[in-house]
Design a protein around this motif. Sequence first.
Motif, PDB file in Angstrom:
ATOM      1  N   HIS A  96      36.293  43.821  40.757  1.00  0.00           N
ATOM      2  CA  HIS A  96      34.451  44.250  39.931  1.00  0.00           C
ATOM      3  C   HIS A  96      34.651  43.708  38.184  1.00  0.00           C
ATOM      4  O   HIS A  96      33.621  44.493  38.131  1.00  0.00           O
ATOM      5  CB  HIS A  96      33.890  45.679  40.340  1.00  0.00           C
ATOM      6  N   PHE A  97      36.207  44.397  37.936  1.00  0.00           N
ATOM      7  CA  PHE A  97      36.154  43.881  36.470  1.00  0.00           C
ATOM      8  C   PHE A  97      36.946  42.598  35.652  1.00  0.00           C
ATOM      9  O   PHE A  97      37.173  41.437  36.924  1.00  0.00           O
ATOM     10  CB  PHE A  97      37.404  44.926  36.024  1.00  0.00           C
ATOM     11  N   SER A 119      36.997  33.976  44.756  1.00  0.00           N
ATOM     12  CA  SER A 119      36.055  33.568  43.671  1.00  0.00           C
ATOM     13  C   SER A 119      35.809  33.849  42.727  1.00  0.00           C
ATOM     14  O   SER A 119      35.109  33.224  41.784  1.00  0.00           O
ATOM     15  CB  SER A 119      34.703  33.784  45.075  1.00  0.00           C
ATOM     16  N   LEU A 120      36.473  34.728  42.024  1.00  0.00           N
ATOM     17  CA  LEU A 120      36.404  35.555  40.476  1.00  0.00           C
ATOM     18  C   LEU A 120      37.671  34.398  39.775  1.00  0.00           C
ATOM     19  O   LEU A 120      39.152  33.978  40.271  1.00  0.00           O
ATOM     20  CB  LEU A 120      36.607  37.136  40.182  1.00  0.00           C
ATOM     21  N   PRO A 121      37.723  34.017  38.068  1.00  0.00           N
ATOM     22  CA  PRO A 121      38.246  33.609  37.607  1.00  0.00           C
ATOM     23  C   PRO A 121      40.102  34.762  37.725  1.00  0.00           C
ATOM     24  O   PRO A 121      39.789  35.780  37.683  1.00  0.00           O
ATOM     25  CB  PRO A 121      38.106  33.094  36.227  1.00  0.00           C
ATOM     26  N   PRO A 156      49.743  34.391  39.421  1.00  0.00           N
ATOM     27  CA  PRO A 156      48.358  33.238  39.124  1.00  0.00           C
ATOM     28  C   PRO A 156      47.131  33.692  38.939  1.00  0.00           C
ATOM     29  O   PRO A 156      46.701  33.574  38.317  1.00  0.00           O
ATOM     30  CB  PRO A 156      48.726  32.783  40.397  1.00  0.00           C
ATOM     31  N   ASN A 157      47.267  35.437  39.734  1.00  0.00           N
ATOM     32  CA  ASN A 157      45.320  35.957  39.354  1.00  0.00           C
ATOM     33  C   ASN A 157      44.976  36.440  38.160  1.00  0.00           C
ATOM     34  O   ASN A 157      44.572  37.123  38.045  1.00  0.00           O
ATOM     35  CB  ASN A 157      45.494  36.193  40.785  1.00  0.00           C
ATOM     36  N   LEU A 158      46.348  36.527  37.499  1.00  0.00           N
ATOM     37  CA  LEU A 158      46.230  37.329  36.314  1.00  0.00           C
ATOM     38  C   LEU A 158      46.128  36.397  35.087  1.00  0.00           C
ATOM     39  O   LEU A 158      47.140  35.485  35.102  1.00  0.00           O
ATOM     40  CB  LEU A 158      47.448  38.533  36.207  1.00  0.00           C
TER      41      LEU A 158
END
Length: 234
Positions: A96-97, A119-121, A156-158
């Motif tokens: 959510h952030f 689905s989020l950057p 990779p997702n940070l």
Amino acid sequence: MTDPALSESLTDARERLAAALRTASRPDDDARLLAVSKTKPAAMIREAWQLGQREFGENYVQEALDKQAELADLSDIVWHFIGPLQSNKSRTVAEHFAWIHSVDRERLARRLDAQRPASLPPLNVCLQVNISDETSKSGVTLAELPALADAVHALPNLRLRGLMAIPAPGVDPREQRRPFARLREALESLRTRHPEAPLDTLSMGMSDDMEAAVMEGATLVRLGTAIFGARQRP
Ligand SMILES: *Cc1c(COP(=O)(O)O)cnc(C)c1O
């Protein structure tokens, strides 16, 4: 309907930031305001949004979720999580952030990375550094910072964006600048260590010390009281 008090305090905060940037001989778009809205109602956030503010900082997971639900129609709002985060609440922040400023341990970083929806950057991350208060529990020490930065940079997702600190309150402005200078130097070393990381963020300065922080290179100043007024306990 916009509350005249909020409109005035937001204008004052913008003018303070502009004046601080001029004093520091920095370009006027070199730092921006993060409006810290913890304990304040969603209606006040909406008013600040109507006045052009887009980035908001929250400290408490459940409170933030409730306000985000109320403000779901404001699609361009950017939520920053700035409070201490228990690992068992990491999923909410991952989902959510757009930003978290308080990553201070590898375990938390790994959970956020694993829980960030595809689905989020990537989640923008500032590492919280314990810069001046050796007794405080929040924040990685300067000695441990390079290893934590290496770990976060590899996830990779940070996206490793920079550093955050909450120095012990100092009264004299010269004294206030010292911990901010240390945080700036720590960011400079990380840039040399990870030249390919987007390390563009120094999250430092609050209502009582933002001028000192801007003198030392703050790019995101976190103002609560100066924008929304004094807080009651939640
Ligand atoms: C509450 C808070 C702020 C805002 O503090 P003010 O003194 O009200 O401007 C900034 N940063 C963090 C991490 C906070 O928890």
